[in-house]
Design a protein around this motif. Structure first.
Motif, PDB file in Angstrom:
ATOM      1  N   ALA A 138       0.831  -1.206   0.000  1.00  0.00           N
ATOM      2  CA  ALA A 138       0.000   0.000   0.000  1.00  0.00           C
ATOM      3  C   ALA A 138       0.864   1.254   0.000  1.00  0.00           C
ATOM      4  N   TRP A 139       0.757   2.015  -1.070  1.00  0.00           N
ATOM      5  CA  TRP A 139       1.454   3.288  -1.204  1.00  0.00           C
ATOM      6  C   TRP A 139       0.469   4.426  -1.039  1.00  0.00           C
ATOM      7  N   ARG A 140       1.002   5.601  -0.778  1.00  0.00           N
ATOM      8  CA  ARG A 140       0.161   6.798  -0.728  1.00  0.00           C
ATOM      9  C   ARG A 140       0.880   7.934  -1.448  1.00  0.00           C
ATOM     10  N   LEU A 141       0.157   8.631  -2.257  1.00  0.00           N
ATOM     11  CA  LEU A 141       0.651   9.872  -2.842  1.00  0.00           C
ATOM     12  C   LEU A 141       0.071  10.995  -1.990  1.00  0.00           C
ATOM     13  N   ARG A 142       0.929  11.592  -1.184  1.00  0.00           N
ATOM     14  CA  ARG A 142       0.468  12.612  -0.224  1.00  0.00           C
ATOM     15  C   ARG A 142       0.610  13.985  -0.864  1.00  0.00           C
ATOM     16  N   TRP A 143      -0.451  14.755  -0.832  1.00  0.00           N
ATOM     17  CA  TRP A 143      -0.407  16.103  -1.420  1.00  0.00           C
ATOM     18  C   TRP A 143      -0.736  17.143  -0.357  1.00  0.00           C
ATOM     19  N   GLN A 144      -0.055  18.245  -0.468  1.00  0.00           N
ATOM     20  CA  GLN A 144      -0.384  19.411   0.358  1.00  0.00           C
ATOM     21  C   GLN A 144      -0.291  20.617  -0.551  1.00  0.00           C
ATOM     22  N   VAL A 145      -1.347  21.401  -0.592  1.00  0.00           N
ATOM     23  CA  VAL A 145      -1.362  22.541  -1.501  1.00  0.00           C
ATOM     24  C   VAL A 145      -1.863  23.792  -0.804  1.00  0.00           C
ATOM     25  N   LEU A 146      -1.344  24.918  -1.268  1.00  0.00           N
ATOM     26  CA  LEU A 146      -1.861  26.215  -0.863  1.00  0.00           C
ATOM     27  C   LEU A 146      -2.691  26.738  -2.027  1.00  0.00           C
ATOM     28  N   ALA A 147      -3.977  26.890  -1.782  1.00  0.00           N
ATOM     29  CA  ALA A 147      -4.854  27.420  -2.826  1.00  0.00           C
ATOM     30  C   ALA A 147      -4.711  28.932  -2.863  1.00  0.00           C
ATOM     31  N   ILE A 148      -5.087  29.551  -3.964  1.00  0.00           N
ATOM     32  CA  ILE A 148      -4.910  30.995  -4.076  1.00  0.00           C
ATOM     33  C   ILE A 148      -5.801  31.748  -3.098  1.00  0.00           C
ATOM     34  N   ASP A 149      -6.781  31.093  -2.491  1.00  0.00           N
ATOM     35  CA  ASP A 149      -7.590  31.779  -1.480  1.00  0.00           C
ATOM     36  C   ASP A 149      -6.887  31.770  -0.121  1.00  0.00           C
ATOM     37  N   GLY A 150      -5.665  31.220  -0.062  1.00  0.00           N
ATOM     38  CA  GLY A 150      -4.876  31.281   1.169  1.00  0.00           C
ATOM     39  C   GLY A 150      -5.053  30.082   2.080  1.00  0.00           C
ATOM     40  N   HIS A 151      -5.819  29.104   1.662  1.00  0.00           N
ATOM     41  CA  HIS A 151      -6.075  27.951   2.517  1.00  0.00           C
ATOM     42  C   HIS A 151      -5.251  26.746   2.090  1.00  0.00           C
ATOM     43  N   ILE A 152      -4.665  26.099   3.089  1.00  0.00           N
ATOM     44  CA  ILE A 152      -3.878  24.893   2.843  1.00  0.00           C
ATOM     45  C   ILE A 152      -4.781  23.682   3.029  1.00  0.00           C
ATOM     46  N   THR A 153      -4.739  22.782   2.072  1.00  0.00           N
ATOM     47  CA  THR A 153      -5.432  21.512   2.227  1.00  0.00           C
ATOM     48  C   THR A 153      -4.437  20.403   1.950  1.00  0.00           C
ATOM     49  N   ARG A 154      -4.710  19.226   2.496  1.00  0.00           N
ATOM     50  CA  ARG A 154      -3.810  18.089   2.282  1.00  0.00           C
ATOM     51  C   ARG A 154      -4.613  16.810   2.275  1.00  0.00           C
ATOM     52  N   GLY A 155      -4.012  15.792   1.696  1.00  0.00           N
ATOM     53  CA  GLY A 155      -4.689  14.507   1.668  1.00  0.00           C
ATOM     54  C   GLY A 155      -3.790  13.454   1.051  1.00  0.00           C
ATOM     55  N   ASP A 156      -4.295  12.251   0.995  1.00  0.00           N
ATOM     56  CA  ASP A 156      -3.553  11.121   0.458  1.00  0.00           C
ATOM     57  C   ASP A 156      -4.325  10.477  -0.683  1.00  0.00           C
ATOM     58  N   VAL A 157      -3.616  10.075  -1.729  1.00  0.00           N
ATOM     59  CA  VAL A 157      -4.201   9.237  -2.773  1.00  0.00           C
ATOM     60  C   VAL A 157      -3.626   7.839  -2.563  1.00  0.00           C
ATOM     61  N   PRO A 158      -4.437   6.894  -2.110  1.00  0.00           N
ATOM     62  CA  PRO A 158      -3.915   5.544  -1.871  1.00  0.00           C
ATOM     63  C   PRO A 158      -3.885   4.732  -3.158  1.00  0.00           C
ATOM     64  N   PHE A 159      -2.828   3.957  -3.332  1.00  0.00           N
ATOM     65  CA  PHE A 159      -2.779   3.011  -4.448  1.00  0.00           C
ATOM     66  C   PHE A 159      -1.907   1.843  -4.032  1.00  0.00           C
ATOM     67  N   THR A 160      -1.996   0.759  -4.758  1.00  0.00           N
ATOM     68  CA  THR A 160      -1.215  -0.413  -4.379  1.00  0.00           C
ATOM     69  C   THR A 160      -0.338  -0.865  -5.532  1.00  0.00           C
ATOM     70  N   ILE A 161       0.781  -1.473  -5.157  1.00  0.00           N
ATOM     71  CA  ILE A 161       1.637  -2.122  -6.136  1.00  0.00           C
ATOM     72  C   ILE A 161       1.588  -3.619  -5.841  1.00  0.00           C
ATOM     73  N   ALA A 162       1.245  -4.371  -6.878  1.00  0.00           N
ATOM     74  CA  ALA A 162       1.075  -5.812  -6.713  1.00  0.00           C
ATOM     75  C   ALA A 162       2.430  -6.494  -6.563  1.00  0.00           C
ATOM     76  N   ALA A 163       2.445  -7.584  -5.817  1.00  0.00           N
ATOM     77  CA  ALA A 163       3.660  -8.384  -5.704  1.00  0.00           C
ATOM     78  C   ALA A 163       3.978  -8.989  -7.069  1.00  0.00           C
ATOM     79  N   PRO A 164       5.244  -9.076  -7.423  1.00  0.00           N
ATOM     80  CA  PRO A 164       5.605  -9.613  -8.746  1.00  0.00           C
ATOM     81  C   PRO A 164       5.212 -11.084  -8.883  1.00  0.00           C
TER      82      PRO A 164
END
Ligand SMILES: [Cu+2]
Length: 124
Positions: free
Chosen positions: A98-124
């Motif tokens: 289980a991997w996560r692509l973690r993002w944190q952004v500052l929107a132009i309205d001055g608010h910071i939001t963050r979150g994770d996009v989960p994805f998996t890599i299968a065993a070979p």
């Protein structure tokens, strides 16, 4: 966007007390890999598209490996104002799990939001 909204609502106390609409902050519209994707290997690059313009200089993408190791990715320059994009370093071992692509952004309205996009890599 928020600043304009607040200004137009000055004096309208009942409305000011209402919860702020979440849509005003930067939230993910689409991503590559998509949330929940099952991949055979790490992709060469990742992309996250948001619903509003973001400040690239104050935003970041981090890959979190199954073991918890975090790699801050180098953002691609000159992407669209609503898009974060980064190459995935080839030195990263494509650990299955289980991997996560973690993002944190500052929107132009001055608010910071963050979150994770989960994805998996299968065993070979
Ligand atoms: Cu906001």
């Amino acid at each position: 966007m928020h600043r304009l909204l607040r200004r137009s609502l000055l004096g309208a106390t009942a409305i000011l007390l209402a919860p702020r609409p979440a849509a005003a902050h930067a939230v993910v519209v689409t991503s590559e890999p998509a949330a929940g994707a099952a991949l055979a290997a790490l992709p060469p690059a990742v992309t996250v598209r948001f619903n509003s313009r973001i400040d690239h200089a104050r935003s970041r993408l981090t890959l979190v490996a199954p073991a918890g190791t975090q790699s801050v990715l180098e953002l691609a320059p000159d992407t669209e104002p609503t898009v974060l994009e980064a190459g995935v370093p080839s030195r990263l071992a494509p650990q299955p799990g289980a991997w996560r692509l973690r993002w944190q952004v500052l929107a132009i309205d001055g608010h910071i939001t963050r979150g994770d996009v989960p994805f998996t890599i299968a065993a070979p």
